[in-house]
Design a protein around this motif. Structure first.
Motif, PDB file in Angstrom:
ATOM      1  N   ALA A  51      41.707 -16.310  41.316  1.00  0.00           N
ATOM      2  CA  ALA A  51      42.681 -17.496  41.283  1.00  0.00           C
ATOM      3  C   ALA A  51      42.978 -18.216  42.766  1.00  0.00           C
ATOM      4  O   ALA A  51      42.803 -19.422  42.923  1.00  0.00           O
ATOM      5  N   TYR A  52      43.069 -17.361  43.575  1.00  0.00           N
ATOM      6  CA  TYR A  52      43.144 -17.737  45.105  1.00  0.00           C
ATOM      7  C   TYR A  52      41.802 -18.706  45.622  1.00  0.00           C
ATOM      8  O   TYR A  52      42.025 -19.678  46.211  1.00  0.00           O
ATOM      9  N   PHE A  53      40.796 -18.035  45.014  1.00  0.00           N
ATOM     10  CA  PHE A  53      39.538 -18.729  45.627  1.00  0.00           C
ATOM     11  C   PHE A  53      38.930 -19.903  44.649  1.00  0.00           C
ATOM     12  O   PHE A  53      38.121 -20.373  44.764  1.00  0.00           O
ATOM     13  N   ARG A  54      39.696 -20.038  43.683  1.00  0.00           N
ATOM     14  CA  ARG A  54      39.421 -21.139  42.509  1.00  0.00           C
ATOM     15  C   ARG A  54      38.939 -22.485  43.104  1.00  0.00           C
ATOM     16  O   ARG A  54      38.100 -23.256  42.572  1.00  0.00           O
ATOM     17  N   PRO A  55      39.702 -22.938  44.115  1.00  0.00           N
ATOM     18  CA  PRO A  55      39.301 -24.385  44.822  1.00  0.00           C
ATOM     19  C   PRO A  55      37.740 -24.310  45.384  1.00  0.00           C
ATOM     20  O   PRO A  55      37.312 -25.264  45.546  1.00  0.00           O
ATOM     21  N   VAL A  56      37.444 -23.139  45.572  1.00  0.00           N
ATOM     22  CA  VAL A  56      35.699 -23.072  46.316  1.00  0.00           C
ATOM     23  C   VAL A  56      35.158 -22.073  45.439  1.00  0.00           C
ATOM     24  O   VAL A  56      34.313 -21.445  45.914  1.00  0.00           O
ATOM     25  N   GLU A  57      35.357 -22.069  43.981  1.00  0.00           N
ATOM     26  CA  GLU A  57      34.208 -21.135  43.371  1.00  0.00           C
ATOM     27  C   GLU A  57      33.034 -21.671  43.120  1.00  0.00           C
ATOM     28  O   GLU A  57      32.309 -20.536  42.688  1.00  0.00           O
ATOM     29  N   ARG A  58      32.701 -22.934  43.231  1.00  0.00           N
ATOM     30  CA  ARG A  58      31.311 -23.310  42.811  1.00  0.00           C
ATOM     31  C   ARG A  58      30.274 -22.626  43.711  1.00  0.00           C
ATOM     32  O   ARG A  58      29.261 -22.183  43.244  1.00  0.00           O
ATOM     33  N   PRO A  59      30.378 -22.393  44.961  1.00  0.00           N
ATOM     34  CA  PRO A  59      29.248 -21.791  45.629  1.00  0.00           C
ATOM     35  C   PRO A  59      29.034 -20.333  45.031  1.00  0.00           C
ATOM     36  O   PRO A  59      28.051 -19.734  44.931  1.00  0.00           O
ATOM     37  N   ALA A  60      30.188 -19.549  44.739  1.00  0.00           N
ATOM     38  CA  ALA A  60      30.365 -18.240  44.124  1.00  0.00           C
ATOM     39  C   ALA A  60      29.668 -18.245  42.860  1.00  0.00           C
ATOM     40  O   ALA A  60      28.787 -17.363  42.634  1.00  0.00           O
ATOM     41  N   ALA A  61      29.789 -19.074  42.012  1.00  0.00           N
ATOM     42  CA  ALA A  61      29.152 -19.322  40.818  1.00  0.00           C
ATOM     43  C   ALA A  61      27.698 -19.613  40.809  1.00  0.00           C
ATOM     44  O   ALA A  61      26.993 -18.795  39.964  1.00  0.00           O
ATOM     45  N   ASN A  62      27.374 -20.466  41.930  1.00  0.00           N
ATOM     46  CA  ASN A  62      25.993 -20.733  42.088  1.00  0.00           C
ATOM     47  C   ASN A  62      25.224 -19.443  42.616  1.00  0.00           C
ATOM     48  O   ASN A  62      24.030 -19.043  42.103  1.00  0.00           O
ATOM     49  N   LEU A  63      25.744 -18.606  43.493  1.00  0.00           N
ATOM     50  CA  LEU A  63      25.153 -17.427  43.868  1.00  0.00           C
ATOM     51  C   LEU A  63      25.026 -16.378  42.930  1.00  0.00           C
ATOM     52  O   LEU A  63      24.032 -15.824  42.898  1.00  0.00           O
ATOM     53  N   ALA A  64      25.953 -16.431  42.020  1.00  0.00           N
ATOM     54  CA  ALA A  64      25.920 -15.398  40.888  1.00  0.00           C
ATOM     55  C   ALA A  64      24.658 -16.171  39.920  1.00  0.00           C
ATOM     56  O   ALA A  64      23.666 -15.141  39.436  1.00  0.00           O
ATOM     57  N   ASN A  65      24.492 -17.220  39.856  1.00  0.00           N
ATOM     58  CA  ASN A  65      23.476 -17.800  39.024  1.00  0.00           C
ATOM     59  C   ASN A  65      22.004 -17.479  39.311  1.00  0.00           C
ATOM     60  O   ASN A  65      21.171 -17.379  38.814  1.00  0.00           O
ATOM     61  N   LEU A  66      22.088 -17.324  40.800  1.00  0.00           N
ATOM     62  CA  LEU A  66      20.683 -16.994  41.473  1.00  0.00           C
ATOM     63  C   LEU A  66      20.397 -15.659  41.277  1.00  0.00           C
ATOM     64  O   LEU A  66      19.403 -15.050  41.759  1.00  0.00           O
ATOM     65  N   PHE A  67      21.328 -14.809  40.794  1.00  0.00           N
ATOM     66  CA  PHE A  67      20.922 -13.563  40.345  1.00  0.00           C
ATOM     67  C   PHE A  67      20.748 -13.234  38.553  1.00  0.00           C
ATOM     68  O   PHE A  67      20.727 -12.101  38.368  1.00  0.00           O
ATOM     69  N   GLU A  68      20.685 -14.381  38.072  1.00  0.00           N
ATOM     70  CA  GLU A  68      20.418 -14.370  36.697  1.00  0.00           C
ATOM     71  C   GLU A  68      19.047 -14.713  36.127  1.00  0.00           C
ATOM     72  O   GLU A  68      18.197 -13.681  36.482  1.00  0.00           O
ATOM     73  N   MET A  69      18.556 -15.926  35.967  1.00  0.00           N
ATOM     74  CA  MET A  69      17.303 -16.118  35.398  1.00  0.00           C
ATOM     75  C   MET A  69      16.297 -16.048  36.634  1.00  0.00           C
ATOM     76  O   MET A  69      15.200 -15.498  36.402  1.00  0.00           O
ATOM     77  N   PRO A  70      16.714 -16.336  37.678  1.00  0.00           N
ATOM     78  CA  PRO A  70      15.673 -16.005  38.965  1.00  0.00           C
ATOM     79  C   PRO A  70      15.306 -14.645  39.084  1.00  0.00           C
ATOM     80  O   PRO A  70      13.994 -14.188  39.707  1.00  0.00           O
ATOM     81  N   VAL A  71      16.134 -13.682  38.452  1.00  0.00           N
ATOM     82  CA  VAL A  71      15.439 -12.338  38.575  1.00  0.00           C
ATOM     83  C   VAL A  71      14.132 -12.351  37.497  1.00  0.00           C
ATOM     84  O   VAL A  71      13.296 -11.501  38.202  1.00  0.00           O
ATOM     85  N   LEU A  72      14.026 -13.082  36.600  1.00  0.00           N
ATOM     86  CA  LEU A  72      12.539 -13.236  35.910  1.00  0.00           C
ATOM     87  C   LEU A  72      11.448 -13.595  36.994  1.00  0.00           C
ATOM     88  O   LEU A  72      10.259 -12.987  36.502  1.00  0.00           O
ATOM     89  N   TYR A  73      11.884 -14.350  37.580  1.00  0.00           N
ATOM     90  CA  TYR A  73      10.818 -15.071  38.644  1.00  0.00           C
ATOM     91  C   TYR A  73      10.327 -13.632  39.543  1.00  0.00           C
ATOM     92  O   TYR A  73       9.395 -13.525  39.997  1.00  0.00           O
ATOM     93  N   PHE A  74      11.541 -13.080  40.137  1.00  0.00           N
ATOM     94  CA  PHE A  74      11.520 -11.925  41.128  1.00  0.00           C
ATOM     95  C   PHE A  74      10.746 -10.776  40.511  1.00  0.00           C
ATOM     96  O   PHE A  74      10.004  -9.957  41.387  1.00  0.00           O
ATOM     97  N   VAL A  75      10.489 -10.718  39.332  1.00  0.00           N
ATOM     98  CA  VAL A  75       9.808  -9.499  38.352  1.00  0.00           C
ATOM     99  C   VAL A  75       8.324 -10.096  38.415  1.00  0.00           C
ATOM    100  O   VAL A  75       7.596  -9.197  38.583  1.00  0.00           O
ATOM    101  N   LEU A  76       8.319 -11.113  38.145  1.00  0.00           N
ATOM    102  CA  LEU A  76       6.914 -11.838  37.945  1.00  0.00           C
ATOM    103  C   LEU A  76       5.956 -11.768  39.175  1.00  0.00           C
ATOM    104  O   LEU A  76       4.795 -11.370  39.003  1.00  0.00           O
TER     105      LEU A  76
END
Length: 143
Positions: A51-76
């Motif tokens: 709740a406190y960091f909600r105003p600046v949550e987009r970079p955190a959400a994007n960082l989490a995204n970089l550990f989702e589908m890109p994992v398949l790239y890093f495995v390949l």
């Protein structure tokens, strides 16, 4: 041998993107904390911190995204290296994937929804093409 090493450059670029987004996140959070001094309750648990960091949550959400589908790239990539199947096509697709992921990160962090979704879809298609190409190449090389 040349293509084997060439597949590492887009991989280094994707790693650099992860670090850049993490630095962007740190900068956003530190700036937010300077502008809005946190109270103990703001950092008491995960819900309070979100709740406190909600105003600046987009970079955190994007960082989490970089550990989702890109994992398949890093495995390949290690599979391509181990099998010697890091072809020119795979290298070109890898660079395309990294470029689309970088575009997605920019669109995500800046709040541009339409380009973000389009870049998300295209990056997924490129990653799928890389995996399909690898599977086809493995099938042909096993004969």
């Amino acid at each position: 041998m040349m293509m084997t090493r060439a597949i590492l450059w887009p991989t280094f670029a994707l790693v650099a993107l992860v670090f850049l987004v993490s630095l962007t996140l740190m900068r956003a959070r530190i700036g937010h904390m300077r502008r809005h001094r946190p109270q103990a309750a703001d950092l008491a648990d995960g819900d309070a911190m979100r709740a406190y960091f909600r105003p600046v949550e987009r970079p955190a959400a994007n960082l989490a995204n970089l550990f989702e589908m890109p994992v398949l790239y890093f495995v390949l990539v290690p599979l391509l290296l181990a099998t010697g199947l890091a072809t020119l096509t795979q290298v070109v697709l890898a660079w395309a994937y990294v470029a689309f992921r970088a575009g997605h990160s920019i669109a995500h962090i800046t709040g541009r929804v339409r380009p973000r979704f389009a870049l998300f879809l295209v990056s997924h298609a490129v990653l799928a093409a890389m995996w399909i190409g690898f599977a086809v190449d493995i099938g042909f090389s096993a004969r």
